[in-house]
Scaffold this motif. Structure first.
Motif, short mmCIF file in Angstrom:
data_model
loop_
_atom_site.label_atom_id
_atom_site.label_comp_id
_atom_site.label_asym_id
_atom_site.label_seq_id
_atom_site.Cartn_x
_atom_site.Cartn_y
_atom_site.Cartn_z
N GLY A 138 96.76 26.52 9.66
CA GLY A 138 97.52 27.05 10.78
C GLY A 138 96.81 26.81 12.10
O GLY A 138 95.65 26.41 12.14
N TYR A 139 97.53 27.07 13.20
CA TYR A 139 96.95 26.91 14.53
C TYR A 139 96.19 28.17 14.94
O TYR A 139 96.54 29.29 14.56
CB TYR A 139 98.05 26.67 15.56
CG TYR A 139 98.69 25.31 15.50
CD1 TYR A 139 97.94 24.15 15.65
CD2 TYR A 139 100.06 25.18 15.32
CE1 TYR A 139 98.54 22.90 15.61
CE2 TYR A 139 100.68 23.94 15.27
CZ TYR A 139 99.91 22.80 15.42
OH TYR A 139 100.51 21.57 15.38
N ILE A 140 95.15 27.96 15.75
CA ILE A 140 94.42 29.06 16.38
C ILE A 140 93.87 28.53 17.70
O ILE A 140 93.56 27.35 17.82
CB ILE A 140 93.26 29.55 15.46
CG1 ILE A 140 92.70 30.90 15.94
CG2 ILE A 140 92.16 28.52 15.36
CD1 ILE A 140 93.57 32.07 15.57
N ALA A 141 93.79 29.40 18.70
CA ALA A 141 93.20 29.00 19.98
C ALA A 141 91.86 29.71 20.14
O ALA A 141 91.78 30.94 20.07
CB ALA A 141 94.12 29.37 21.14
N THR A 148 92.83 23.65 14.47
CA THR A 148 93.44 23.88 13.17
C THR A 148 92.45 24.62 12.28
O THR A 148 91.28 24.23 12.18
CB THR A 148 93.84 22.55 12.50
OG1 THR A 148 94.78 21.87 13.34
CG2 THR A 148 94.47 22.80 11.15
N VAL A 149 92.91 25.67 11.64
CA VAL A 149 92.07 26.44 10.72
C VAL A 149 91.85 25.61 9.47
O VAL A 149 92.81 25.22 8.79
CB VAL A 149 92.73 27.78 10.36
CG1 VAL A 149 91.89 28.53 9.33
CG2 VAL A 149 92.93 28.63 11.61
N SER A 159 89.29 42.62 7.94
CA SER A 159 88.51 41.65 8.71
C SER A 159 88.43 40.35 7.91
O SER A 159 89.02 40.23 6.84
CB SER A 159 87.12 42.19 9.02
OG SER A 159 86.39 42.39 7.81
N GLY A 160 87.66 39.38 8.41
CA GLY A 160 87.52 38.14 7.66
C GLY A 160 86.83 37.07 8.48
O GLY A 160 86.10 37.37 9.43
N TRP A 161 87.08 35.82 8.14
CA TRP A 161 86.47 34.70 8.85
C TRP A 161 87.37 33.48 8.72
O TRP A 161 88.21 33.40 7.84
CB TRP A 161 85.08 34.38 8.29
CG TRP A 161 85.08 34.07 6.81
CD1 TRP A 161 84.87 34.94 5.78
CD2 TRP A 161 85.34 32.79 6.20
NE1 TRP A 161 84.98 34.30 4.57
CE2 TRP A 161 85.26 32.97 4.79
CE3 TRP A 161 85.63 31.51 6.68
CZ2 TRP A 161 85.47 31.94 3.89
CZ3 TRP A 161 85.84 30.47 5.79
CH2 TRP A 161 85.75 30.70 4.41
N PHE A 162 87.16 32.52 9.62
CA PHE A 162 87.80 31.22 9.47
C PHE A 162 86.86 30.15 10.00
O PHE A 162 85.93 30.43 10.76
CB PHE A 162 89.15 31.17 10.20
CG PHE A 162 89.07 31.20 11.71
CD1 PHE A 162 88.98 30.03 12.46
CD2 PHE A 162 89.10 32.41 12.39
CE1 PHE A 162 88.91 30.06 13.84
CE2 PHE A 162 89.03 32.45 13.77
CZ PHE A 162 88.94 31.27 14.50
N GLU A 163 87.10 28.91 9.58
CA GLU A 163 86.29 27.79 10.02
C GLU A 163 87.14 26.75 10.71
O GLU A 163 88.29 26.51 10.33
CB GLU A 163 85.56 27.14 8.84
CG GLU A 163 84.43 28.00 8.29
CD GLU A 163 83.63 27.28 7.21
OE1 GLU A 163 82.51 27.74 6.91
OE2 GLU A 163 84.12 26.25 6.68
N VAL A 164 86.56 26.12 11.72
CA VAL A 164 87.19 24.97 12.39
C VAL A 164 86.19 23.82 12.39
O VAL A 164 84.98 24.02 12.53
CB VAL A 164 87.61 25.30 13.84
CG1 VAL A 164 88.78 26.29 13.84
CG2 VAL A 164 86.45 25.87 14.65
#
Length: 228
Positions: A138-141, A148-149, A159-164
């Motif tokens: 998905g998209y993230i700014a 893009t995630v 809570s959590g985390w994501f990587e780009v």
């Protein structure tokens, strides 16, 4: 509206504190200020700011009210600080990233950095409850850049985390190469995703109605999180 395609890096030239707000003078790359006018919008690390004065061909002033200073990293800027900048999109402009409003939803934290060959991977820790709107692919700014995630992980508390993953060109055109672990960043979630998630959650809550307390207790006894 903005496209999330960072057009350059600006540097804080001067800071002036006034009653209830702070005024920033930014130094922009050559050509950035061409046809820029007072009242125009510029995304500064993803925060939509209004031009209040023009100073020559490469400088402009922006006023930031106290609430915005408290809720964003703009209050931490000092002379010499570097930020991502993008001018407002014109009608008919190509949307190379995804539509952004310039309204930051929350601040997150750089949790980790990896540097595989010709790539730069940033893991970002997300506070609850915002992780519900972030999905792989998905998209993230992040600081005004449409990304893009690649991967994402969720915790039971919301809570959590994501990587780009960032290619060399993205690092060249942005300030992400300056970020270390622990650095705060601005996040604007993708609006269509937010609307879809909230609509589904509201519909489920409405249909379940009075059953929710019993379901929550049932889930709690089994270590499940209904929010997820």
């Amino acid at each position: 509206m903005f496209t999330g395609i960072v057009q350059g890096i600006a540097q804080v030239a001067e800071i002036t504190d006034k009653e209830g707000l702070r005024s920033f003078t930014l130094e922009f790359p050559p050509g950035f200020c061409q046809d820029l006018e007072i009242g125009a919008s510029v995304a500064c690390d993803g925060v939509c700011l209004t031009v209040t004065a023009l100073k020559g061909d490469t400088r402009a002033d922006f006023d930031v009210m106290q609430q915005s200073l408290n809720l964003t990293t703009l209050g931490q800027l000092r002379p010499g600080s570097r930020i991502n900048v993008e001018r407002a999109a014109k009608d008919g402009a190509e949307i190379g990233g995804h539509p952004l409003s310039g309204h930051v939803d929350f601040m997150a934290t750089v949790e980790g950095i990896r540097r595989p060959a010709n790539n730069h991977v940033i893991r970002i820790a997300v506070p609850a409850p915002w992780m519900r709107y972030i999905f792989p692919k998905g998209y993230i700014a992040v600081n005004g850049a449409s990304l893009t995630v690649a991967e994402a992980g969720r915790n039971a508390d919301g809570s959590g985390w994501f990587e780009v993953w960032l290619i060399p060109e993205t690092l060249r055109m942005t300030t992400f190469g300056d970020k270390d672990e622990g650095a705060p960043v601005h996040i604007e979630i993708e609006r269509q995703t937010q609307v879809m998630v909230d609509t589904v959650r509201d519909a489920v809550a409405e249909r379940l109605g009075t059953l929710m307390p019993a379901l929550r207790q049932f889930a709690k006894e089994r270590g499940l999180d209904l929010g997820e």
